[in-house]
Motif scaffolding. Structure first.
Motif, PDB file in Angstrom:
ATOM      1  N   LYS A  90      13.839 -23.802  47.083  1.00 44.66           N
ATOM      2  CA  LYS A  90      12.611 -23.450  47.780  1.00 44.66           C
ATOM      3  C   LYS A  90      12.237 -24.602  48.723  1.00 44.66           C
ATOM      4  N   ARG A  91      11.060 -24.471  49.323  1.00 43.43           N
ATOM      5  CA  ARG A  91      10.625 -25.480  50.285  1.00 43.43           C
ATOM      6  C   ARG A  91      10.402 -26.836  49.610  1.00 43.43           C
ATOM      7  N   ARG A  92       9.822 -26.815  48.420  1.00 40.35           N
ATOM      8  CA  ARG A  92       9.482 -28.073  47.749  1.00 40.35           C
ATOM      9  C   ARG A  92      10.307 -28.319  46.490  1.00 40.35           C
ATOM     10  N   THR A 102      13.040 -30.877  45.292  1.00 39.96           N
ATOM     11  CA  THR A 102      14.295 -30.612  46.009  1.00 39.96           C
ATOM     12  C   THR A 102      14.898 -31.871  46.619  1.00 39.96           C
ATOM     13  N   ASP A 127       9.127 -18.308  54.182  1.00 37.64           N
ATOM     14  CA  ASP A 127       9.586 -19.095  55.325  1.00 37.64           C
ATOM     15  C   ASP A 127       9.495 -20.570  54.965  1.00 37.64           C
ATOM     16  N   ILE A 128      10.649 -21.269  54.954  1.00 38.69           N
ATOM     17  CA  ILE A 128      10.655 -22.675  54.554  1.00 38.69           C
ATOM     18  C   ILE A 128       9.906 -23.557  55.544  1.00 38.69           C
ATOM     19  N   ASN A 129       9.591 -23.023  56.724  1.00 41.42           N
ATOM     20  CA  ASN A 129       8.859 -23.813  57.716  1.00 41.42           C
ATOM     21  C   ASN A 129       7.351 -23.658  57.577  1.00 41.42           C
ATOM     22  N   SER A 136       3.590 -24.270  56.357  1.00 47.65           N
ATOM     23  CA  SER A 136       2.845 -25.414  55.856  1.00 47.65           C
ATOM     24  C   SER A 136       2.349 -25.115  54.454  1.00 47.65           C
ATOM     25  N   ASP A 137       1.897 -26.161  53.730  1.00 47.42           N
ATOM     26  CA  ASP A 137       1.350 -25.962  52.393  1.00 47.42           C
ATOM     27  C   ASP A 137       0.154 -25.014  52.430  1.00 47.42           C
ATOM     28  N   LEU A 162       1.420 -21.414  52.842  1.00 44.50           N
ATOM     29  CA  LEU A 162       1.998 -20.930  51.592  1.00 44.50           C
ATOM     30  C   LEU A 162       0.909 -20.556  50.595  1.00 44.50           C
ATOM     31  N   TYR A 192       5.304 -25.093  43.514  1.00 42.51           N
ATOM     32  CA  TYR A 192       5.272 -25.575  44.892  1.00 42.51           C
ATOM     33  C   TYR A 192       4.098 -25.017  45.702  1.00 42.51           C
TER      34      TYR A 192
END
Length: 275
Positions: free
Chosen positions: A13-15, A37, A173-175, A177-178, A181, A218
């Motif tokens: 995942k993103r984090r 990650t 979308d991994i791009n 922002s927190d 999300l 995350y």
């Protein structure tokens, strides 16, 4: 207690990265681990597969890399929750300094003293341990081994007792922002976990607590201000809050949404996947 669990790296995942025991049928203490990650990528060995050390005592030099201890937090159904929290009592997000901030461990697999004394759990990781070399000394015929093949009937089908499941739709979308999300998870929660219930009274505090308790590691639920949660509920359901003359069990006025309730089908946050 010192256990060594062979782990396999899964979805990133993103984090955080989802890691599970390589042989899940023989490991019942831990279902899943969510390390940071970037931290996992930067280990001095291949982490596609690795060994996880779990102990109620400091691990020392037995493992390649040790992690900060994770304190006991609270019971969570058939699990015990271990969690790193900040000064306000909220769960810390994972980082390079704190790669793992939450664990759910099967209570029956823990020493009773760990729960009774609320001991922390110590973690460490190392490279995958190579299996011992097997040396064949002779043929089966020479050693007298019976090589007759016996056909066994198929295993009986075990009914799935895990209860209702949440549909997995993984398009994060991994791009993002927190903040984005957190907002996306808020909309997901309102859609899937809030229901009409005649006579129910749902407060904003109850809703915020349920979101925080079920969100994946995350998701920065601390970025969701109470007024944003209230506004999102109003926009989603078109409902405004009613007002009660006294807080339930208290003396201050209390606002709530009439005829609504929260229904969380899978209360284990480390096993939850979401939109």
């Amino acid at each position: 207690m010192l256990l060594k669990i062979a782990m396999t790296k899964g979805d990133k995942k993103r984090r955080i990265t989802e890691c599970k025991p390589t042989d899940q049928q023989s490991t019942s203490l831990l279902n899943v681990l969510y390390p940071h990650t970037e931290w996992l990528i930067n280990q001095p060995f291949d982490t596609a597969q690795f060994t996880l050390f779990v102990s109620d005592e400091p691990i020392g030099d037995e493992a390649a890399v040790t992690l900060p201890q994770v304190p006991y937090a609270e019971p969570a159904g058939r699990y015990s929750r271990f969690e790193l929290r900040d000064d306000k009592g909220k769960r810390l997000g994972t980082s390079m300094d704190y790669p793992v901030t939450q664990l759910l461990l099967q209570t029956t697999e823990l020493d009773p003293e760990i729960i009774a004394e609320q001991r922390p759990i110590y973690l460490a990781v190392g490279p995958t341990e190579k299996p011992e070399e097997v040396v064949i000394i002779d043929t089966p015929e020479a050693t007298g081994v019976n090589t007759t093949i016996v056909e066994c009937p198929p295993d009986e089908t075990i009914p799935d007792e895990s209860g209702p499941q949440v549909t997995i739709i993984d398009d994060v979308d991994i791009n993002m922002s927190d903040q984005e999300l957190a907002q996306k998870y808020l909309q997901f929660f309102l859609q899937h976990h809030v229901s009409f219930f005649k006579g129910g009274r749902l407060t904003s505090a109850q809703l915020a607590a349920a979101i925080e308790a079920t969100a994946p590691d995350y998701i920065r639920t601390d970025l969701l201000e109470r007024k944003e949660v209230v506004a999102a509920f109003r926009n989603h359901y078109g409902a405004v809050m009613a007002k009660h003359s006294a807080r339930f069990g208290g003396s201050a006025p209390e606002k709530y949404w009439q005829d609504f309730c929260v229904r969380v089908h899978r209360p284990d946050p480390l096993e939850r996947t979401w939109l």
